[in-house]
Write an enzyme that holds these catalytic residues in place. Structure first.
Site, PDB file in Angstrom:
ATOM      1  N   ASN A  93      -5.776   1.008  -2.792  1.00 26.53           N
ATOM      2  CA  ASN A  93      -6.251  -0.247  -3.373  1.00 26.53           C
ATOM      3  C   ASN A  93      -6.902   0.033  -4.721  1.00 26.53           C
ATOM      4  O   ASN A  93      -7.590   1.041  -4.885  1.00 26.53           O
ATOM      5  CB  ASN A  93      -7.269  -0.897  -2.430  1.00 26.53           C
ATOM      6  CG  ASN A  93      -6.659  -1.255  -1.089  1.00 26.53           C
ATOM      7  OD1 ASN A  93      -5.560  -1.779  -1.035  1.00 26.53           O
ATOM      8  ND2 ASN A  93      -7.371  -0.960  -0.005  1.00 26.53           N
ATOM      9  N   HIS A 106      -8.770   6.742  -3.813  1.00 29.21           N
ATOM     10  CA  HIS A 106      -8.488   7.223  -2.461  1.00 29.21           C
ATOM     11  C   HIS A 106      -7.162   6.643  -2.013  1.00 29.21           C
ATOM     12  O   HIS A 106      -6.833   5.497  -2.312  1.00 29.21           O
ATOM     13  CB  HIS A 106      -9.598   6.866  -1.472  1.00 29.21           C
ATOM     14  CG  HIS A 106     -10.024   5.427  -1.494  1.00 29.21           C
ATOM     15  ND1 HIS A 106     -10.799   4.913  -2.505  1.00 29.21           N
ATOM     16  CD2 HIS A 106      -9.788   4.398  -0.642  1.00 29.21           C
ATOM     17  CE1 HIS A 106     -11.029   3.634  -2.265  1.00 29.21           C
ATOM     18  NE2 HIS A 106     -10.416   3.286  -1.148  1.00 29.21           N
TER      19      HIS A 106
HETATM   20  P1  DGP Z   1     -11.014   0.464   0.019  1.00 29.48           P
HETATM   21  O1  DGP Z   1     -11.266  -0.937   0.482  1.00 29.48           O
HETATM   22  O2  DGP Z   1      -9.536   0.750  -0.214  1.00 29.48           O
HETATM   23  O3  DGP Z   1     -11.892   0.816  -1.171  1.00 29.48           O
HETATM   24  O4  DGP Z   1     -11.419   1.400   1.237  1.00 29.48           O
HETATM   25  C1  DGP Z   1     -12.631   2.052   1.370  1.00 29.48           C
HETATM   26  C2  DGP Z   1     -12.636   2.741   2.705  1.00 29.48           C
HETATM   27  O5  DGP Z   1     -13.713   3.660   2.730  1.00 29.48           O
HETATM   28  C3  DGP Z   1     -12.833   1.810   3.914  1.00 29.48           C
HETATM   29  O6  DGP Z   1     -11.660   1.870   4.739  1.00 29.48           O
HETATM   30  C4  DGP Z   1     -14.037   2.366   4.647  1.00 29.48           C
HETATM   31  C5  DGP Z   1     -14.206   3.742   4.036  1.00 29.48           C
HETATM   32  N1  DGP Z   1     -15.590   4.175   3.938  1.00 29.48           N
HETATM   33  C6  DGP Z   1     -16.607   3.529   3.328  1.00 29.48           C
HETATM   34  N2  DGP Z   1     -17.732   4.237   3.410  1.00 29.48           N
HETATM   35  C7  DGP Z   1     -17.417   5.386   4.065  1.00 29.48           C
HETATM   36  C8  DGP Z   1     -18.174   6.529   4.444  1.00 29.48           C
HETATM   37  O7  DGP Z   1     -19.363   6.679   4.196  1.00 29.48           O
HETATM   38  N3  DGP Z   1     -17.487   7.517   5.122  1.00 29.48           N
HETATM   39  C9  DGP Z   1     -16.169   7.404   5.417  1.00 29.48           C
HETATM   40  N4  DGP Z   1     -15.603   8.417   6.082  1.00 29.48           N
HETATM   41  N5  DGP Z   1     -15.421   6.344   5.058  1.00 29.48           N
HETATM   42  C10 DGP Z   1     -16.055   5.338   4.394  1.00 29.48           C
END
Ligand code: DGP
Length: 122
Positions: A93, A106
């Site tokens: 995204n 990511h």
């Molecule tokens: P997006 O909406 O594409 O920016 O996805 C961000 C993703 O990051 C979402 O699926 C949840 C994940 N996420 C957010 N905070 C953390 C965190 O502290 N640790 C991990 N492992 N994932 C996280």
């Protein structure tokens, strides 16, 4: 296009070791770890260690070594989670319309069940 990177985003904190993560693969230039809010039995995020906001920024500004490493890491994760045969989906995204929550590039790797249609219309 000019990109501004927020050093305080949550993935920058993960890369600095300030927040723990469930690492799947770590290389010189990339980190793959499990999403905190999995949307499929396997939901892994692959990020570059460099300060890139989104995929286009990375493609424009990263070194060849970083780009190769990132793509090889994606491939390694698919192999490690055993998703190659049954299949998987990659999503990255970007920005407001892409509904990007974390402003550090990511790629989501989703696998482990049939994932349904790519997008809902509207
Ligand atoms: P997006 O909406 O594409 O920016 O996805 C961000 C993703 O990051 C979402 O699926 C949840 C994940 N996420 C957010 N905070 C953390 C965190 O502290 N640790 C991990 N492992 N994932 C996280």
């Amino acid at each position: 296009m000019a990109y501004t990177y927020d050093e305080n985003n949550i993935f920058a904190k993960i890369l600095r070791g300030e927040i723990p993560n469930s690492t799947v693969v770590e290389t010189d230039h990339s980190l793959a770890f499990r999403d905190i809010n999995p949307l499929a039995p396997d939901h892994v995020l692959v990020i570059p260690k460099g300060p890139y906001v989104n995929y286009a920024h990375f493609a424009e500004a990263a070194s060849d070594a970083e780009i190769v490493d990132f793509n090889r890491t994606l491939g390694k994760v698919v192999a490690l989670i055993g998703a190659g045969d049954a299949g998987y989906r990659l999503i990255s995204n970007a920005g407001r319309n892409g509904v990007q929550d974390v402003p550090h590039l990511h790629v989501h790797i989703l696998a482990g069940r049939p994932l349904g249609p790519m997008l809902f219309s509207g």
